[in-house]
Scaffold this motif. Structure first.
Motif, short mmCIF file in Angstrom:
data_model
loop_
_atom_site.label_atom_id
_atom_site.label_comp_id
_atom_site.label_asym_id
_atom_site.label_seq_id
_atom_site.Cartn_x
_atom_site.Cartn_y
_atom_site.Cartn_z
N ILE A 23 0.87 -1.18 0.00
CA ILE A 23 0.00 0.00 0.00
C ILE A 23 0.90 1.22 0.00
N LEU A 24 0.81 2.03 -1.04
CA LEU A 24 1.67 3.20 -1.19
C LEU A 24 0.92 4.48 -0.89
N PHE A 25 1.54 5.35 -0.08
CA PHE A 25 1.05 6.72 0.08
C PHE A 25 2.27 7.62 0.20
N LEU A 26 2.05 8.92 0.18
CA LEU A 26 3.14 9.89 0.21
C LEU A 26 3.04 10.78 1.44
N LYS A 27 4.18 11.22 1.93
CA LYS A 27 4.24 12.30 2.91
C LYS A 27 4.86 13.51 2.21
N HIS A 28 4.38 14.70 2.55
CA HIS A 28 5.03 15.90 2.01
C HIS A 28 6.43 16.00 2.60
N PRO A 29 7.46 16.24 1.76
CA PRO A 29 8.82 16.34 2.30
C PRO A 29 8.98 17.41 3.37
N GLY A 30 8.09 18.41 3.37
CA GLY A 30 8.15 19.45 4.39
C GLY A 30 7.85 18.95 5.78
N ALA A 31 7.36 17.72 5.91
CA ALA A 31 7.11 17.13 7.23
C ALA A 31 8.39 16.65 7.89
N VAL A 32 9.48 16.52 7.13
CA VAL A 32 10.72 15.96 7.66
C VAL A 32 11.43 16.95 8.57
N VAL A 33 11.77 16.49 9.77
CA VAL A 33 12.52 17.29 10.75
C VAL A 33 13.59 16.41 11.37
N GLY A 34 14.36 16.98 12.28
CA GLY A 34 15.39 16.22 12.96
C GLY A 34 14.82 15.20 13.92
N PRO A 35 15.64 14.22 14.34
CA PRO A 35 15.15 13.11 15.15
C PRO A 35 14.70 13.51 16.55
N ASN A 36 15.20 14.62 17.05
CA ASN A 36 14.86 15.04 18.41
C ASN A 36 14.10 16.36 18.44
N ASP A 37 13.63 16.81 17.28
CA ASP A 37 12.83 18.03 17.22
C ASP A 37 11.44 17.78 17.80
N ASP A 38 10.80 18.84 18.30
CA ASP A 38 9.45 18.71 18.82
C ASP A 38 8.48 18.28 17.72
N TYR A 53 -7.65 12.87 10.32
CA TYR A 53 -7.33 13.41 9.01
C TYR A 53 -7.14 12.28 7.99
N GLN A 54 -6.58 11.17 8.45
CA GLN A 54 -6.24 10.07 7.56
C GLN A 54 -7.45 9.22 7.18
N LEU A 55 -8.36 8.98 8.13
CA LEU A 55 -9.35 7.93 7.97
C LEU A 55 -10.80 8.36 8.07
N SER A 56 -11.07 9.64 8.37
CA SER A 56 -12.45 10.03 8.66
C SER A 56 -13.34 10.07 7.42
N ASP A 57 -12.80 10.41 6.25
CA ASP A 57 -13.61 10.49 5.04
C ASP A 57 -13.83 9.11 4.45
N PRO A 58 -14.98 8.89 3.77
CA PRO A 58 -15.23 7.56 3.18
C PRO A 58 -14.12 7.11 2.23
N GLY A 59 -13.54 8.04 1.48
CA GLY A 59 -12.48 7.68 0.55
C GLY A 59 -11.12 7.54 1.20
N LYS A 60 -10.97 8.01 2.43
CA LYS A 60 -9.73 8.01 3.19
C LYS A 60 -8.66 8.86 2.50
N GLN A 61 -7.95 9.65 3.31
CA GLN A 61 -6.95 10.58 2.80
C GLN A 61 -5.65 10.38 3.58
N TRP A 62 -4.95 9.32 3.25
CA TRP A 62 -3.77 8.97 4.02
C TRP A 62 -2.72 10.06 4.00
N THR A 63 -2.45 10.61 2.82
CA THR A 63 -1.41 11.64 2.74
C THR A 63 -1.78 12.85 3.58
N ARG A 64 -3.05 13.22 3.61
CA ARG A 64 -3.49 14.35 4.43
C ARG A 64 -3.21 14.11 5.91
N GLY A 65 -3.37 12.89 6.37
CA GLY A 65 -3.14 12.58 7.78
C GLY A 65 -1.69 12.37 8.14
#
Length: 281
Positions: A98-113, A164-176
């Motif tokens: 099962i493939l989905f995408l994350k926006h690269p802007g979500a990437v932060v350091g390992p110990n960031d808040d 965000y990921q699962l509430s809609d009938p079509g599901k929006q994994w990337t959004r969540g």
């Protein structure tokens, strides 16, 4: 050998750690990114270390650790890649990835808040093995070809907001999955050829010191090599791309644990690849 990026967000400088000593990679490269990996950056780093060409970073312990690869153009993610996690999510194990995408802007350091989005109620954790691509991979002939295209491995936290990921009938994994700070990555890139067996690594997570996940990458439904081969049939994987390979059971979606709240402390790690700690705010 571990490749890492140190310093304030947006101002990280490349470094390498070997035998508990950290060295400045700036004499060799401007940053650890796709171009560096594609140009045999790992081998050039080994050669520079062997030749004693890199100065020591004496204040390394006091510096923030950034994401270990700069500006990945793609973060590709695999859902329900551990049978027990699929079951706790209410699904049967998938017949293909099962493939989905994350926006690269979500990437932060390992110990960031990790920031809880305004109004969010179901923020979840997911420790995952991350694959970092080193050579373009397109239409690979077989999973056996994947190893030549993998540069390194690291630890990933695929943070999710389940409504965000699962509430809609079509599901929006990337959004969540794509809110700011929703992909802590690192602490470092461990070259693929220095990991003993990528399908035999323990991965784990705790919240406020209480155990949550504890599994082995051997329990993946689809192996790392299979995933790289499979994705290459549909996507031209590029150097620096990140693949989050799925999470084991033990997440809040199971109903066994509360979702994350402001003030929680999340720890996670993978054998041979290091650990992360995030404050939830």
């Amino acid at each position: 050998m571990e490749l890492l990026r140190l310093g304030p967000a947006g101002q990280e400088r490349p470094a390498v750690r070997q035998d508990e000593t950290t060295y400045d990679l700036s004499p060799l490269v401007g940053d650890i990114d796709g171009a560096f990996l594609a140009a045999d950056g790992i081998e050039r780093t080994r050669a520079a270390l062997a030749a004693g060409q890199l100065p020591e970073v004496r204040d390394a312990a006091s510096l923030r650790i950034g994401p270990p690869v700069a500006r990945p153009q793609a973060v590709l993610c695999i859902g329900q890649n551990y049978a027990a996690h699929a079951a706790e999510s209410g699904s049967t194990p998938p017949a293909e990835p099962i493939l989905f995408l994350k926006h690269p802007g979500a990437v932060v350091g390992p110990n960031d808040d990790v920031l809880i989005p305004r109004g969010a109620q179901k923020v979840d954790w997911e420790v995952e093995l991350a694959v970092v691509i080193g050579r373009e991979a397109s239409h690979l002939e077989s999973p056996a070809d994947a190893a030549d295209h993998i540069a390194a491995y690291t630890v990933s936290n695929d943070v999710s907001e389940r409504d965000y990921q699962l509430s809609d009938p079509g599901k929006q994994w990337t959004r969540g999955k794509s809110c700011p700070t929703f992909n802590p990555l690192g602490p470092s890139l461990v070259p693929a050829d220095e990991v003993d067996d990528v399908q035999a690594l323990r991965l784990w997570s705790t919240v406020n010191g209480e155990p949550r996940q504890d599994s082995m990458t051997a329990d993946m439904i689809f192996s790392v090599s299979y995933l790289v081969w499979y994705l290459s049939q549909y996507v031209s994987l590029q150097p620096g791309d990140v693949i989050n390979t799925g999470t084991p059971e033990g997440v809040a979606l199971s109903g066994r644990f509360p979702y994350l709240r402001s003030g929680d402390v999340l720890d996670l790690g993978i054998e041979q690849l290091g650990t992360q700690r995030q404050n939830i705010t």
